[in-house]
Design a protein around this motif. Structure first.
Motif, PDB file in Angstrom:
ATOM      1  N   ASP A  35      15.820 -19.797  -4.926  1.00 50.55           N
ATOM      2  CA  ASP A  35      17.089 -18.747  -4.902  1.00 50.55           C
ATOM      3  C   ASP A  35      16.874 -17.172  -4.828  1.00 50.55           C
ATOM      4  OD1 ASP A  35      17.961 -20.888  -5.201  1.00 50.55           O
ATOM      5  OD2 ASP A  35      18.795 -20.858  -7.169  1.00 50.55           O
ATOM      6  N   ALA A  36      15.487 -16.377  -5.057  1.00 50.25           N
ATOM      7  CA  ALA A  36      14.927 -15.270  -4.636  1.00 50.25           C
ATOM      8  C   ALA A  36      15.646 -15.479  -3.340  1.00 50.25           C
ATOM      9  CB  ALA A  36      13.934 -15.321  -5.655  1.00 50.25           C
ATOM     10  N   THR A  37      15.770 -13.371  -3.182  1.00 49.98           N
ATOM     11  CA  THR A  37      15.635 -13.058  -2.180  1.00 49.98           C
ATOM     12  C   THR A  37      14.122 -12.051  -1.688  1.00 49.98           C
ATOM     13  OG1 THR A  37      18.467 -12.042  -2.060  1.00 49.98           O
ATOM     14  CG2 THR A  37      16.348 -10.665  -1.047  1.00 49.98           C
ATOM     15  N   HIS A  38      13.197 -12.528  -0.869  1.00 49.95           N
ATOM     16  CA  HIS A  38      12.062 -12.216  -0.799  1.00 49.95           C
ATOM     17  C   HIS A  38      11.767 -11.111  -0.840  1.00 49.95           C
ATOM     18  CE1 HIS A  38      10.578 -15.873  -2.953  1.00 49.95           C
ATOM     19  NE2 HIS A  38       9.649 -15.748  -2.730  1.00 49.95           N
ATOM     20  N   LEU A  39      10.373  -9.912  -0.857  1.00 50.62           N
ATOM     21  CA  LEU A  39      10.770  -8.866   0.218  1.00 50.62           C
ATOM     22  C   LEU A  39       8.634  -8.867   0.374  1.00 50.62           C
ATOM     23  CD1 LEU A  39      11.796  -5.736  -2.598  1.00 50.62           C
ATOM     24  CD2 LEU A  39      12.876  -6.649  -0.641  1.00 50.62           C
ATOM     25  N   PRO A  40       8.071  -8.269   0.973  1.00 52.89           N
ATOM     26  CA  PRO A  40       6.552  -8.795   1.087  1.00 52.89           C
ATOM     27  C   PRO A  40       6.142  -8.274  -0.619  1.00 52.89           C
ATOM     28  CG  PRO A  40       7.509  -7.198   3.194  1.00 52.89           C
ATOM     29  CD  PRO A  40       8.658  -7.597   1.856  1.00 52.89           C
ATOM     30  N   PRO A  41       5.288  -9.104  -0.646  1.00 57.37           N
ATOM     31  CA  PRO A  41       3.917  -9.343  -1.463  1.00 57.37           C
ATOM     32  C   PRO A  41       4.139  -7.455  -2.596  1.00 57.37           C
ATOM     33  CG  PRO A  41       3.333 -10.963  -0.225  1.00 57.37           C
ATOM     34  CD  PRO A  41       4.805 -10.459  -0.003  1.00 57.37           C
ATOM     35  N   SER A  77       6.394  -0.629   9.929  1.00 58.66           N
ATOM     36  CA  SER A  77       7.699  -1.255  10.397  1.00 58.66           C
ATOM     37  C   SER A  77       8.125  -2.672  10.693  1.00 58.66           C
ATOM     38  CB  SER A  77       8.379  -0.490  11.519  1.00 58.66           C
ATOM     39  OG  SER A  77       7.007  -0.013  12.869  1.00 58.66           O
ATOM     40  N   ALA A  78       6.331  -3.233  11.288  1.00 51.51           N
ATOM     41  CA  ALA A  78       6.909  -4.883  11.712  1.00 51.51           C
ATOM     42  C   ALA A  78       6.571  -5.479  10.398  1.00 51.51           C
ATOM     43  CB  ALA A  78       5.472  -5.731  12.063  1.00 51.51           C
ATOM     44  N   LEU A  79       6.579  -4.954   8.906  1.00 58.36           N
ATOM     45  CA  LEU A  79       6.188  -6.360   7.520  1.00 58.36           C
ATOM     46  C   LEU A  79       7.955  -6.849   7.337  1.00 58.36           C
ATOM     47  CD1 LEU A  79       5.111  -3.597   5.504  1.00 58.36           C
ATOM     48  CD2 LEU A  79       3.719  -5.735   5.997  1.00 58.36           C
ATOM     49  N   ASN A  80       7.674  -7.933   7.339  1.00 53.49           N
ATOM     50  CA  ASN A  80       8.673  -8.991   7.184  1.00 53.49           C
ATOM     51  C   ASN A  80       8.506  -9.970   5.465  1.00 53.49           C
ATOM     52  OD1 ASN A  80      10.816 -10.844   7.593  1.00 53.49           O
ATOM     53  ND2 ASN A  80      10.605 -11.167   9.695  1.00 53.49           N
ATOM     54  N   SER A  81       9.238 -10.521   5.694  1.00 53.84           N
ATOM     55  CA  SER A  81       9.592 -11.411   4.072  1.00 53.84           C
ATOM     56  C   SER A  81       9.325 -13.473   4.494  1.00 53.84           C
ATOM     57  CB  SER A  81       9.842 -11.006   3.055  1.00 53.84           C
ATOM     58  OG  SER A  81      11.231 -11.267   3.349  1.00 53.84           O
ATOM     59  N   ALA A 127      -0.223 -15.109   6.201  1.00 55.20           N
ATOM     60  CA  ALA A 127       0.768 -14.177   6.899  1.00 55.20           C
ATOM     61  C   ALA A 127       0.762 -14.780   8.039  1.00 55.20           C
ATOM     62  CB  ALA A 127      -0.643 -13.192   7.067  1.00 55.20           C
ATOM     63  N   ASN A 128       2.062 -14.500   8.854  1.00 55.53           N
ATOM     64  CA  ASN A 128       2.254 -15.376  10.344  1.00 55.53           C
ATOM     65  C   ASN A 128       2.327 -14.097  11.420  1.00 55.53           C
ATOM     66  OD1 ASN A 128       2.851 -16.359  12.904  1.00 55.53           O
ATOM     67  ND2 ASN A 128       4.391 -18.249  11.674  1.00 55.53           N
ATOM     68  N   ASP A 129       1.184 -13.907  12.285  1.00 53.09           N
ATOM     69  CA  ASP A 129       0.778 -12.785  12.664  1.00 53.09           C
ATOM     70  C   ASP A 129       1.483 -13.343  13.947  1.00 53.09           C
ATOM     71  OD1 ASP A 129      -0.111 -10.286  14.328  1.00 53.09           O
ATOM     72  OD2 ASP A 129      -2.613 -11.449  14.446  1.00 53.09           O
ATOM     73  N   CYS A 153       5.666  -9.535  11.515  1.00 56.23           N
ATOM     74  CA  CYS A 153       4.771  -9.327  10.524  1.00 56.23           C
ATOM     75  C   CYS A 153       5.300  -9.661   9.077  1.00 56.23           C
ATOM     76  CB  CYS A 153       3.829  -8.198  10.239  1.00 56.23           C
ATOM     77  SG  CYS A 153       2.065  -8.118   9.200  1.00 56.23           S
ATOM     78  N   PRO A 154       5.895 -11.413   8.788  1.00 54.48           N
ATOM     79  CA  PRO A 154       5.925 -11.903   7.499  1.00 54.48           C
ATOM     80  C   PRO A 154       4.687 -12.278   6.653  1.00 54.48           C
ATOM     81  CG  PRO A 154       6.748 -13.200   9.615  1.00 54.48           C
ATOM     82  CD  PRO A 154       5.400 -11.853   9.805  1.00 54.48           C
ATOM     83  N   LEU A 155       4.640 -11.452   5.864  1.00 56.78           N
ATOM     84  CA  LEU A 155       3.346 -11.853   4.296  1.00 56.78           C
ATOM     85  C   LEU A 155       4.488 -12.402   3.177  1.00 56.78           C
ATOM     86  CD1 LEU A 155       2.415  -8.312   4.443  1.00 56.78           C
ATOM     87  CD2 LEU A 155       0.778 -10.479   5.741  1.00 56.78           C
TER      88      LEU A 155
END
Length: 281
Positions: A35-41, A77-81, A127-129, A153-155
């Protein structure tokens, strides 16, 4: 192995520790991980990725590995979660997944040996590059828009410490089906080598991320697809593909293309050019 996640909790960025199916904040608050809203770790000052490292990927393209690894840069700026939307811009078609293990730096590293590198690693995440190959003809040298466009760039979901990278499987799924199935044993240059190599000339700071390469079978995905990357012992990163609300501006700059170079890369170097294009996605 401890796992740490950054989430939004009641509107505030909170560092949590995973305990089973729950995430626990320092003040004792708990939330279900699902249920959590994730951010890049992590919050890196830079994200550096190796071009080629897995033997299966090299074999797929029918090329040889260079004598030493080469790299490119993904802007922050490409970071994602975890569970974030990956945007394929309107007017683009060739967005490829690349499941990878990400190395996270724990303390400043400069001019260190390969044997010392493990002491400078905080842990690992998934990661998914993603690559937007529509821009490969114009950005092949830098990979700036190909790999650095927003959301690519999801992490996550979390940072796992004390993970032994030897002999671990790495898989990517699209809509529940396995599309990449590799192993860290395929890597020509291991995690410690990559860290020490970069740190010869570039200072790595705590939180910095190094992407360690993808196995064979990177292929295009389209809006509506759900893409997951799972690394044994680290976790499973989930994202979904959406279309950008506006088209790439056409009055300036290089435009998306569909050259043989674009299609060959997007389709894994195995598509023979016989004057018939693959189905539009």
């Amino acid at each position: 192995m401890p796992e740490y996640r950054r989430i939004l909790l009641d509107g505030t960025i909170v560092e949590t520790v995973r305990e089973g199916e729950e995430l626990v904040a320092g003040d004792g608050r708990r939330v279900k991980a699902r249920d959590a809203t994730h951010l890049p770790p992590v919050v890196p000052s830079k994200v550096i990725a190796v071009h080629l490292n897995h033997h299966s990927r090299v074999d797929e393209f029918g090329i040889g590995l260079p004598a030493a690894p080469t790299y490119f840069h993904k802007p922050t700026s490409a970071l994602n979660s975890h569970k974030g939307a990956v945007v394929r811009p309107e007017g683009c078609k060739w967005l490829n997944y690349e499941g990878e293990v990400a190395i996270v730096i724990g303390r400043a590293a400069r001019n260190i040996s390969q044997a010392e590198a493990g002491q400078y690693i905080a842990g690992y995440t998934v990661a998914n590059d993603y690559g937007l190959h529509d821009f490969r003809d114009t950005d092949a040298g830098s990979m700036l828009r190909v790999k650095g466009s927003d959301t690519l760039c999801p992490l996550g979901p979390g940072l796992v410490t004390d993970w032994d990278f030897h002999g671990k499987w790495l898989r990517t799924y699209v809509n529940g089906e396995i599309v990449q199935d590799g192993s860290t044993d395929e890597m020509r240059w291991d995690m410690h080598y990559l860290v020490a190599d970069i740190a010869r000339t570039i200072t790595l700071y705590p939180g910095d991320v190094l992407l360690s390469g993808t196995p064979a079978n990177s292929r295009p995905v389209r809006p509506g697809d759900v893409v997951e990357v799972e690394a044994e012992g680290i976790g499973r990163l989930t994202n979904h593909i959406v279309t950008g609300p506006t088209a790439i501006r056409t009055e300036l700059g290089a435009q998306p293309t569909e050259s043989e170079e674009v299609l060959s890369t997007a389709l894994g170097g195995d598509w023979e050019f016989r004057g018939v294009r693959p189905p539009k996605r």
